[in-house]
Design a protein around this motif. Structure first.
Motif, short mmCIF file in Angstrom:
data_model
loop_
_atom_site.label_atom_id
_atom_site.label_comp_id
_atom_site.label_asym_id
_atom_site.label_seq_id
_atom_site.Cartn_x
_atom_site.Cartn_y
_atom_site.Cartn_z
N SER A 199 24.76 49.00 32.03
CA SER A 199 24.91 49.48 33.41
C SER A 199 26.38 49.42 33.32
N GLY A 200 26.53 50.14 34.88
CA GLY A 200 28.35 51.02 35.21
C GLY A 200 27.55 52.00 33.90
N ALA A 201 28.99 52.11 33.15
CA ALA A 201 28.86 53.10 32.65
C ALA A 201 27.95 53.43 31.37
N THR A 202 27.22 52.63 31.09
CA THR A 202 26.71 53.04 29.72
C THR A 202 25.54 53.28 30.99
N LEU A 203 24.91 52.29 31.50
CA LEU A 203 23.56 52.99 32.50
C LEU A 203 23.91 54.37 32.40
N LYS A 204 24.95 55.77 33.03
CA LYS A 204 25.52 56.39 33.56
C LYS A 204 25.35 57.53 31.68
N LYS A 205 25.20 57.49 30.78
CA LYS A 205 25.75 57.54 30.06
C LYS A 205 24.08 57.69 29.58
N MET A 206 23.24 56.91 28.94
CA MET A 206 21.92 56.99 28.81
C MET A 206 21.31 57.81 29.49
N GLU A 207 22.07 58.59 31.49
CA GLU A 207 21.20 58.90 32.39
C GLU A 207 21.84 60.34 31.67
N ASN A 208 23.30 60.91 31.30
CA ASN A 208 23.17 61.56 30.77
C ASN A 208 23.33 62.35 29.27
N GLU A 209 23.37 61.51 28.32
CA GLU A 209 23.55 62.43 27.17
C GLU A 209 21.49 62.47 26.77
N LYS A 210 20.66 61.13 27.36
CA LYS A 210 19.78 61.03 26.72
C LYS A 210 18.68 61.45 28.14
N GLY A 211 19.08 61.45 29.72
CA GLY A 211 18.55 62.33 30.35
C GLY A 211 17.42 60.70 30.83
N ILE A 212 17.31 60.04 30.46
CA ILE A 212 16.45 58.71 30.69
C ILE A 212 17.51 57.90 31.86
N ILE A 213 16.51 57.82 33.26
CA ILE A 213 17.16 57.28 34.65
C ILE A 213 15.99 55.58 34.47
N SER A 214 16.78 54.34 34.77
CA SER A 214 16.33 53.39 34.41
C SER A 214 16.94 53.05 36.38
N ARG A 215 15.81 52.26 36.74
CA ARG A 215 16.16 51.60 38.15
C ARG A 215 15.41 50.27 37.89
N PHE A 216 16.36 49.16 38.94
CA PHE A 216 14.85 48.08 39.37
C PHE A 216 14.44 48.88 41.02
N VAL A 217 13.07 48.14 41.02
CA VAL A 217 12.23 48.41 42.03
C VAL A 217 11.74 46.91 42.64
N ILE A 218 12.38 47.19 43.96
CA ILE A 218 12.42 46.20 44.83
C ILE A 218 11.77 46.03 46.11
N GLY A 219 10.96 45.44 46.90
CA GLY A 219 11.20 45.61 48.21
C GLY A 219 11.91 44.60 49.49
N ARG A 220 11.39 45.02 50.57
CA ARG A 220 12.19 44.12 51.09
C ARG A 220 11.55 42.39 51.98
N SER A 221 12.41 41.35 52.27
CA SER A 221 12.12 40.41 52.52
C SER A 221 10.87 40.31 54.17
N ALA A 222 9.96 39.28 54.24
CA ALA A 222 9.20 39.59 55.63
C ALA A 222 9.76 39.12 56.08
N ASP A 223 11.40 38.41 56.48
CA ASP A 223 12.18 38.26 56.87
C ASP A 223 13.38 39.31 57.14
N ARG A 224 13.55 40.46 57.31
CA ARG A 224 14.85 41.18 57.24
C ARG A 224 15.73 40.27 57.43
N GLY A 225 16.61 40.89 56.45
CA GLY A 225 18.25 40.45 56.55
C GLY A 225 18.18 38.96 56.05
N ASP A 226 17.71 38.60 55.61
CA ASP A 226 17.68 37.08 54.89
C ASP A 226 18.55 37.38 53.61
N ASN A 227 18.34 35.88 53.17
CA ASN A 227 19.82 35.44 51.91
C ASN A 227 18.86 35.93 50.71
#
Length: 342
Positions: free
Chosen positions: A141-169
C-alpha cells in the motif's frame, strides 16, 4: 362615295390583319401544345425510369446492393453501437474517478514504461480483513504499491461494485477506505453475488481502457500471489499475442436449481453436461489483445453463472493459445507456485 370606298378598304385590311393574327396565334398555340405534351411525355418517362431505379436500389425490384456491401453496412452500424456504448462506459468510469491515460501527465494511467500486468483483486462488502491481509502479504500500500508499479510494472487494484442502495453505509465504507489507500477500482454496477461474472468482464474492459498493459489478471480476495514468480512466468509468454493462462479444468454442469453451483443455462452444454475447458477462477491471466477484445465487445459478450466459465466462453471462437499452467492451481501450493488460497 370615295370616302365610303376608302373606309371599306380600311375595314378589309383590318379584317385581313386580324385573320392573320388569329392564324398565327392558333399556330403558336398548336406548337406550344405539342411542346408541352412532349415535355410531359419526357417527364413521365423520366419518372418511370427513376421509380424503376429507386425500386431496384431499395430492394422493391432487383437489389443493386451486394451481399458484401450489406455486411459492411451491418458491421458499420454495429461499430457505431459499440462506440456509443464505449462512450457511455467511459463517461461512467469518469464519474467514478477514472481518467483517460492521455488526460494528464501526472495521471496514474501514464507510466514511463508499459505495465507488465494489471491485477484485479475482486472483493466484496464486508471483506476488509481480507484486503488488509492481502496488502500486508503481497500487494502493499502507499509507497510500496507505487514501487511495485514503477519497478516491476505490476499494477494491482481491488475491484468492487456499488451498493444497490447507492450512497448507503456500504458505499461510504468503501469510499472511506479508498480515500486512505487509493487502491480501488470502483465499478458502476451493483455489487451482488449473481453479478460476479459481469463484474469480471467490466474489470477487464475498464482496465484495458485505463492501462495499456501486456497482461491482465483476475484474482479472488482470498488468494496469496507470489509477485516475483508471476512476473517471471508472464515474461516468458510475451511472445504470444493472444494467450489465456491458468489452471485449466473442466467440470460438471449442475442443472438442479438448489445446488451451490447451479447453472441456469445448463441445457446449452449438451447431453453430457460438462463445461468446456477453462481456467480455474481463483486466478487467471489474459494477454492485452484479449482484454481489448473484451473491452470492445463488452455489450455483446454474455455471461454464465460463474466468472471462470464466462471468461472461457469468450475465447472459444478466437485464435487463442490456452496455457495450462500448474503454477496457477491455487488450491495446491508447491515450489515455484504463483498463487495459494488463504
Amino acid at each position: 362615295m370615295m370616302q365610303s370606298k376608302g373606309s371599306n378598304s380600311k375595314v378589309s385590311n383590318m379584317v385581313f390583319r386580324t385573320r392573320i393574327s388569329s392564324l398565327l396565334i392558333s399556330m403558336f398555340a398548336i406548337f406550344a401544345s405539342f411542346y408541352v405534351a412532349g415535355r410531359l411525355w419526357q417527364d413521365a418517362q423520366t419518372r418511370v425510369y427513376l421509380i424503376k431505379e429507386l425500386d431496384r436500389v431499395t430492394g422493391l425490384g432487383q437489389s443493386a446492393i451486394s451481399v458484401d456491401d450489406t455486411l459492411k453496412i451491418i458491421a458499420c452500424r454495429e461499430q457505431r453501437k459499440k462506440l456509443s456504448a464505449l462512450e457511455l462506459d467511459l463517461a461512467a468510469a469518469g464519474r467514478e474517478g477514472f481518467t483517460s491515460k492521455r488526460s494528464s501527465d501526472t495521471s496514474e494511467a501514464v507510466s514511463k514504461k508499459r505495465p507488465l500486468v494489471v491485477i484485479g483483486v475482486l472483493t466484496r462488502f464486508g471483506r476488509k480483513n481480507n484486503r488488509e491481509a492481502i496488502r500486508k502479504a503481497w500487494m502493499g500500500s502507499g509507497a510500496t504499491l507505487k514501487k511495485m508499479e514503477n519497478e516491476k510494472g505490476i499494477i494491482s487494484r481491488f475491484v468492487i461494485g456499488r451498493s444497490a442502495d447507492r450512497g448507503d453505509n456500504l458505499d461510504r465504507s468503501i469510499d472511506d477506505e479508498n480515500s486512505q489507500t487509493d487502491d480501488f477500482m470502483i465499478l458502476d454496477q451493483v455489487e451482488a453475488p449473481g453479478e460476479f461474472p459481469k463484474k469480471t468482464k467490466m474489470f477487464f474492459a475498464l482496465a484495458a481502457d485505463r492501462w495499456d498493459a501486456d497482461f491482465y489478471a483476475k484474482v479472488n480476495d482470498d488468494v496469496y500471489v507470489n509477485i516475483d514468480a508471476l512476473g517471471a512466468t508472464l515474461t516468458s509468454h510475451l511472445d504470444k499475442p493472444r494467450v489465456y493462462i491458468g489452471c485449466m479444468k473442466s467440470g460438471q454442469v449442475f442443472s438442479e436449481p438448489g445446488h451451490k453451483w447451479y447453472e441456469p443455462d445448463w441445457w446449452k452444454f449438451g447431453d453430457k453436461k460438462s463445461y468446456f475447458r477453462h481456467a480455474s477462477g481463483e486466478m487467471y491471466v489474459i494477454s492485452g489483445a484479449l482484454a481489448k477484445f473484451i473491452s470492445i465487445n463488452r455489450n455483446l459478450l454474455r455471461t454464465y453463472a460463474h466468472d471462470d466459465v464466462s471468461a472461457g466462453s469468450w475465447f472459444l471462437g478466437l485464435e487463442v493459445k490456452h496455457v495450462d499452467e500448474g503454477k496457477f492451481c491455487c488450491s495446491s501450493w508447491s515450489t515455484g507456485a504463483i498463487c495459494s488460497g488463504v
